[in-house]
Design a protein around this motif. Structure first.
Motif, PDB file in Angstrom:
ATOM      1  N   LEU A   1       0.894  -1.314  -0.043  1.00 23.36           N
ATOM      2  CA  LEU A   1      -0.062  -0.056   0.110  1.00 23.36           C
ATOM      3  C   LEU A   1       0.745   1.370   0.035  1.00 23.36           C
ATOM      4  CD1 LEU A   1      -2.947   0.551   0.051  1.00 23.36           C
ATOM      5  CD2 LEU A   1      -2.838   0.464   2.572  1.00 23.36           C
ATOM      6  N   ALA A   2       2.150   1.175   0.807  1.00 27.10           N
ATOM      7  CA  ALA A   2       2.706   2.363   0.870  1.00 27.10           C
ATOM      8  C   ALA A   2       3.261   2.884  -0.561  1.00 27.10           C
ATOM      9  CB  ALA A   2       4.053   2.223   1.556  1.00 27.10           C
ATOM     10  N   MET A   3       3.600   1.695  -1.426  1.00 25.54           N
ATOM     11  CA  MET A   3       4.381   1.906  -2.515  1.00 25.54           C
ATOM     12  C   MET A   3       3.053   2.342  -3.694  1.00 25.54           C
ATOM     13  SD  MET A   3       4.311   0.725  -6.020  1.00 25.54           S
ATOM     14  CE  MET A   3       3.649  -1.070  -5.904  1.00 25.54           C
ATOM     15  N   GLN A   4       1.956   1.782  -3.410  1.00 25.97           N
ATOM     16  CA  GLN A   4       0.722   2.159  -4.373  1.00 25.97           C
ATOM     17  C   GLN A   4       0.371   3.626  -4.126  1.00 25.97           C
ATOM     18  OE1 GLN A   4      -2.191  -0.546  -5.431  1.00 25.97           O
ATOM     19  NE2 GLN A   4      -1.512  -2.209  -4.189  1.00 25.97           N
ATOM     20  N   VAL A   5       0.283   3.955  -2.748  1.00 26.43           N
ATOM     21  CA  VAL A   5      -0.112   5.493  -2.597  1.00 26.43           C
ATOM     22  C   VAL A   5       0.740   6.268  -3.312  1.00 26.43           C
ATOM     23  CG1 VAL A   5      -0.562   7.056  -0.698  1.00 26.43           C
ATOM     24  CG2 VAL A   5      -1.518   4.806  -0.519  1.00 26.43           C
ATOM     25  N   ALA A   6       2.123   6.106  -3.052  1.00 25.56           N
ATOM     26  CA  ALA A   6       3.208   6.925  -3.541  1.00 25.56           C
ATOM     27  C   ALA A   6       3.077   6.840  -5.079  1.00 25.56           C
ATOM     28  CB  ALA A   6       4.515   6.537  -3.153  1.00 25.56           C
TER      29      ALA A   6
ATOM     30  N   LEU B   1      -9.601   6.181   0.118  1.00 24.41           N
ATOM     31  CA  LEU B   1      -9.500   4.756   1.233  1.00 24.41           C
ATOM     32  C   LEU B   1      -8.198   4.444   1.347  1.00 24.41           C
ATOM     33  CD1 LEU B   1     -12.704   2.925  -0.117  1.00 24.41           C
ATOM     34  CD2 LEU B   1     -12.330   3.963   2.171  1.00 24.41           C
ATOM     35  N   MET B   2      -7.496   4.210   0.215  1.00 29.22           N
ATOM     36  CA  MET B   2      -5.988   3.936   0.324  1.00 29.22           C
ATOM     37  C   MET B   2      -5.068   4.739   1.313  1.00 29.22           C
ATOM     38  SD  MET B   2      -5.351   3.024  -3.647  1.00 29.22           S
ATOM     39  CE  MET B   2      -3.718   2.239  -3.760  1.00 29.22           C
ATOM     40  N   GLU B   3      -5.222   5.999   1.003  1.00 27.56           N
ATOM     41  CA  GLU B   3      -4.510   6.812   2.131  1.00 27.56           C
ATOM     42  C   GLU B   3      -4.789   6.578   3.184  1.00 27.56           C
ATOM     43  OE1 GLU B   3      -4.221  11.012   0.811  1.00 27.56           O
ATOM     44  OE2 GLU B   3      -3.953  10.184  -1.256  1.00 27.56           O
ATOM     45  N   ARG B   4      -6.236   6.376   3.825  1.00 29.61           N
ATOM     46  CA  ARG B   4      -7.043   6.341   5.122  1.00 29.61           C
ATOM     47  C   ARG B   4      -6.227   5.108   5.880  1.00 29.61           C
ATOM     48  NH1 ARG B   4     -12.810   6.490   4.869  1.00 29.61           N
ATOM     49  NH2 ARG B   4     -12.957   5.581   6.680  1.00 29.61           N
TER      50      ARG B   4
ATOM     51  N   ALA C   1      -2.644   5.609   6.647  1.00 28.61           N
ATOM     52  CA  ALA C   1      -2.435   6.385   7.790  1.00 28.61           C
ATOM     53  C   ALA C   1      -2.599   5.560   9.202  1.00 28.61           C
ATOM     54  CB  ALA C   1      -3.488   7.461   7.738  1.00 28.61           C
ATOM     55  N   GLY C   2      -3.511   4.339   8.910  1.00 28.47           N
ATOM     56  CA  GLY C   2      -3.906   3.777   9.876  1.00 28.47           C
ATOM     57  C   GLY C   2      -2.600   2.671  10.006  1.00 28.47           C
ATOM     58  N   GLY C   3      -1.570   2.858   9.408  1.00 33.27           N
ATOM     59  CA  GLY C   3      -0.630   1.860   9.862  1.00 33.27           C
ATOM     60  C   GLY C   3      -0.358   0.504   9.027  1.00 33.27           C
ATOM     61  N   HIS C   4      -1.106   0.708   8.043  1.00 33.06           N
ATOM     62  CA  HIS C   4      -1.080  -0.932   6.960  1.00 33.06           C
ATOM     63  C   HIS C   4      -0.335  -0.769   5.857  1.00 33.06           C
ATOM     64  CE1 HIS C   4      -4.092  -2.313   9.794  1.00 33.06           C
ATOM     65  NE2 HIS C   4      -4.594  -1.011   9.889  1.00 33.06           N
ATOM     66  N   GLY C   5       0.972   0.064   5.738  1.00 30.17           N
ATOM     67  CA  GLY C   5       1.395   0.133   4.612  1.00 30.17           C
ATOM     68  C   GLY C   5       2.063  -1.034   3.749  1.00 30.17           C
TER      69      GLY C   5
ATOM     70  N   THR D   1      -4.525  -4.105  -0.915  1.00 29.38           N
ATOM     71  CA  THR D   1      -5.613  -3.260  -1.051  1.00 29.38           C
ATOM     72  C   THR D   1      -6.485  -4.056  -0.256  1.00 29.38           C
ATOM     73  OG1 THR D   1      -5.926  -3.873  -3.145  1.00 29.38           O
ATOM     74  CG2 THR D   1      -5.021  -1.819  -2.752  1.00 29.38           C
ATOM     75  N   THR D   2      -6.482  -5.415  -0.062  1.00 30.79           N
ATOM     76  CA  THR D   2      -7.575  -5.990   0.590  1.00 30.79           C
ATOM     77  C   THR D   2      -8.349  -5.419   1.899  1.00 30.79           C
ATOM     78  OG1 THR D   2      -6.631  -7.817  -0.354  1.00 30.79           O
ATOM     79  CG2 THR D   2      -8.291  -8.356   1.088  1.00 30.79           C
ATOM     80  N   GLY D   3      -7.413  -4.933   2.625  1.00 28.03           N
ATOM     81  CA  GLY D   3      -7.637  -4.174   4.013  1.00 28.03           C
ATOM     82  C   GLY D   3      -8.871  -3.173   3.753  1.00 28.03           C
ATOM     83  N   LEU D   4      -8.600  -2.692   2.671  1.00 28.97           N
ATOM     84  CA  LEU D   4      -9.803  -1.461   2.227  1.00 28.97           C
ATOM     85  C   LEU D   4     -11.077  -2.061   2.730  1.00 28.97           C
ATOM     86  CD1 LEU D   4      -8.486   0.287  -0.903  1.00 28.97           C
ATOM     87  CD2 LEU D   4      -7.635   0.489   1.391  1.00 28.97           C
TER      88      LEU D   4
END
Ligand SMILES: NC(=O)c1ccc[n+]([C@@H]2O[C@H](COP(=O)([O-])OP(=O)(O)OC[C@H]3O[C@@H](n4cnc5c(N)ncnc54)[C@H](OP(=O)(O)O)[C@@H]3O)[C@@H](O)[C@H]2O)c1
Length: 297
Positions: free
Chosen positions: A243-248, A273-276, A279-283, A287-290
């Motif tokens: 997720l960290a890479m995808q948000v970047a 949603l990805m950013e949230r 930010a919740g610490g799931h980098g 994306t399944t955790g969305l």
């Protein structure tokens, strides 16, 4: 009450309520396969073509229901099913509802039909009318509700399209149907955005389309990984693009849209949603955790 099924052998006779675009395609498939078909439509003119093809046209929905034990409804929405069948005697009928609805509508329609003495099966059609009755088209219908009804009429139901029974809960057919349609909505949103990006340039849409199709086809199996993660409860399992890479990377997508003069309104809800989630610490997850955010957890 007459019952053609009791008097005949051979292909099961059936009643079809609703000869709109989908109902007409269904009726044609059954007629072509030799099933005696009684049809009813609120506007009688819309059933005339089928009469010429061998269907019996009933004067009322109640008459149509009286004609056969197997009754298929393919009407606009759940309310129209209630209206159409209001005056019909459903005692001993097998009602198959191929009208698109919500899971709750499927469940309450099942209770409604059973209280009137019918067995009930709900259906969600995964096809457009030209695919109905066309060999190899991939058309199928999700069914849920009475397993006994489904088993008894399985061969007849398989005439217009494939059959996929998804359980005794009469809401499950609609839930599967709507879940797939919702996924399709996301895919079409992505296709719309992609064409908007290339549109200002000298790139032929007909050259671009095959690239889009093969990329989406290559990415679609990621659904299996999501299922694996959901079943294991580990959203970080086998993640290759975290997720960290995808948000970047999203910053590049947004900037490209701006450069091309394209609104990001189709993309931004998903990116938010990805950013949230990040930010919740799931980098480290994908994306399944969305799903946790969508479910309000
Ligand atoms: N077409 C598709 O691509 C497709 C794909 C999958 C699923 N479906 C589902 O199949 C169902 C039928 O779709 P369709 O394409 O056949 O739609 P359609 O061509 O618009 O036909 C709608 C049918 O519902 C009838 N109807 C509407 N309101 C009614 C009422 N209050 N009482 C009685 N009958 C009523 C119409 O009768 P009149 O002729 O009198 O208006 C007509 O027979 C829908 O639930 C749709 O979501 C369609």
């Amino acid at each position: 009450m007459t019952d053609n099924a009791a008097a005949q052998t051979g292909p099961t006779p059936l009643t079809l309520l609703g000869t709109g675009a989908m109902g007409t395609a269904l009726a044609r498939a059954w007629l072509t396969a030799g099933h005696p078909v009684t049809v009813w439509n609120r506007s009688p003119a819309r059933a005339e073509a089928l009469a010429a093809e061998g269907a019996t046209v009933a004067a009322s929905a109640a008459d149509a229901v009286a004609a056969n034990r197997l009754v298929v409804a393919c009407l606009l929405d759940d309310a129209s099913v209630g209206e159409a069948l209001d005056a019909a005697d459903l005692t001993g009928r097998d009602l198959v509802n191929l009208t698109t609805g919500t899971p709750a509508q499927g469940r309450s329609r099942a209770t409604w039909a059973e209280a009137r003495g019918a067995r009930f099966l709900d259906g969600g059609i995964m096809a457009v009318p030209p695919m109905i009755g066309a060999a190899g088209s991939g058309a199928y219908v999700f069914y849920s509700g009475s397993a006994a009804l489904f088993e008894e009429h399985r061969a007849t139901l398989a005439v217009p399209a494939g059959t996929t029974y998804v359980g005794a809960d009469p809401g499950f057919a609609a839930l599967h149907d709507v879940a797939l349609l919702s996924a399709m909505g996301g895919m079409f949103a992505g296709i719309t955005h992609a064409f908007a990006l290339i549109r200002p340039e000298d790139i032929a849409p007909k050259d671009f389309a095959p690239l889009l199709v093969s990329w989406l086809t290559a990415m679609a199996p990621m659904a299996h990984q999501a299922a694996d993660q959901l079943e294991s409860g580990d959203y970080g399992k086998d993640v290759v693009s975290n997720l960290a890479m995808q948000v970047a990377g999203n910053a590049t997508l947004l900037r490209t849209a701006e450069e091309q003069g394209v609104s990001v309104e189709l993309l931004s809800p998903y990116m938010d949603l990805m950013e949230r989630r990040l930010a919740g610490g799931h980098g480290d997850e994908g994306t399944t955790g969305l799903i946790e955010l969508l479910a309000g957890r």
